[in-house]
Enzyme design. Structure first.
Site, PDB file in Angstrom:
ATOM      1  N   SER A 137       0.865  -1.175   0.000  1.00 45.13           N
ATOM      2  CA  SER A 137       0.000   0.000   0.000  1.00 45.13           C
ATOM      3  C   SER A 137       0.899   1.220   0.000  1.00 45.13           C
ATOM      4  O   SER A 137       2.077   1.139   0.377  1.00 45.13           O
ATOM      5  CB  SER A 137      -0.873   0.003   1.263  1.00 45.13           C
ATOM      6  OG  SER A 137      -1.492   1.261   1.462  1.00 45.13           O
ATOM      7  N   TYR A 150      -2.365  -0.373  10.541  1.00 43.80           N
ATOM      8  CA  TYR A 150      -2.271  -0.776   9.136  1.00 43.80           C
ATOM      9  C   TYR A 150      -0.953  -0.300   8.532  1.00 43.80           C
ATOM     10  O   TYR A 150      -0.258  -1.053   7.840  1.00 43.80           O
ATOM     11  CB  TYR A 150      -3.460  -0.180   8.384  1.00 43.80           C
ATOM     12  CG  TYR A 150      -3.511  -0.493   6.903  1.00 43.80           C
ATOM     13  CD1 TYR A 150      -3.926  -1.731   6.447  1.00 43.80           C
ATOM     14  CD2 TYR A 150      -3.184   0.479   5.962  1.00 43.80           C
ATOM     15  CE1 TYR A 150      -4.002  -2.008   5.089  1.00 43.80           C
ATOM     16  CE2 TYR A 150      -3.258   0.218   4.607  1.00 43.80           C
ATOM     17  CZ  TYR A 150      -3.671  -1.031   4.173  1.00 43.80           C
ATOM     18  OH  TYR A 150      -3.739  -1.294   2.828  1.00 43.80           O
TER      19      TYR A 150
END
Length: 252
Positions: A137, A150
């Site tokens: 990501s 995250y």
């Protein structure tokens, strides 16, 4: 007789994993699909032109990774393309992240990919051929508020990719990551729902907010991420990279 190579895709039931599994099948791979939803896996398998193997399960459960690889190897043989796509995201201020949330984010986004990579490498080294691609990501490259768990997991995933690539250089095994921005997937839809619930924004405004995080002004399409994954699968000289698919948000 030429035997088609074997790919394994985690989180293959929807979004990026679904598109990637179909693309690998179109490219001539036999594709093992895993995700928690048996129904979603069956739907993806029906869209693959080649041979598939569906292995439903939660790869964060103890023993699940070993069972996944053992089933695939027993059916077909050595996995030579591994796409680590399974993941999840939550949002909370850092002071409100619970121990359970932290463990879950690290477990699904970092520990499970590590266990899959560790299990895949010996077979790949033995045959002298392997492609490992982790779906990270942009959170692997920068910090944003409210997604600390995250972000920590994705930073760790990119570090794992870089270290494994350096270790395996010269063996015929490459390890790369793709780092998307906000992609038009069910995970982003969940983020939209969270924004709506916490801010009172409309769904349209919440989607516009996330689309605006990409300088191109829109969400990334899953096919665009699959393009980058297939580039890594098809490129024996590319390893140790974190390839941005973010519409220009982070310039390398």
């Amino acid at each position: 007789m030429t035997v088609n190579p074997i790919a394994l895709v985690t989180g293959a039931g929807r979004g990026i994993g679904r598109v990637t599994a179909i693309r690998l099948s179109q490219a001539g791979y036999r594709v093992a699909l895993t995700a928690r939803s048996r129904r979603q896996l069956s739907e993806v398998a029906s869209q693959c032109p080649g041979e598939t193997l569906t292995v439903p399960g939660d790869i964060t459960e103890p023993g699940a990774v070993e069972a996944l690889f053992a089933t695939t190897e027993r059916q077909w043989g050595t996995v030579t393309a591994l796409v680590l796509n399974a993941g999840a995201a939550t949002s909370a201020p850092v002071t409100r992240i619970t121990d359970e949330d932290w463990r879950h984010q690290i477990g699904v986004n970092l520990t499970a990919p590590f266990e899959c990579l560790r299990r895949a490498v010996p077979g790949m080294r033995e045959v002298g051929d392997g492609r490992i691609v982790a779906v990270a990501s942009m959170a692997a490259k920068r910090g944003e508020p409210y997604i600390a768990a995250y972000t920590a997991a994705k930073h760790g995933l990119l570090g794992l990719v870089r270290s494994a690539a350096a270790e395996l250089a010269g063996t015929g095994v490459t390890v790369n990551a793709v780092c998307p921005g906000y992609v038009d997937t069910p995970m982003t839809e969940a983020s939209v729902a969270t924004i709506v619930a916490k801010t009172g924004k409309s769904t349209i405004d919440a989607r516009r907010l996330l689309a605006g995080k990409q300088p191109i002004g829109r969400l990334i399409d899953p096919d665009e991420v699959a393009d980058a994954i297939m580039f890594c699968v098809n490129s024996p000289a590319v390893t140790g990279q974190g390839i941005n698919i973010d519409g220009g948000a982070v310039q390398s």
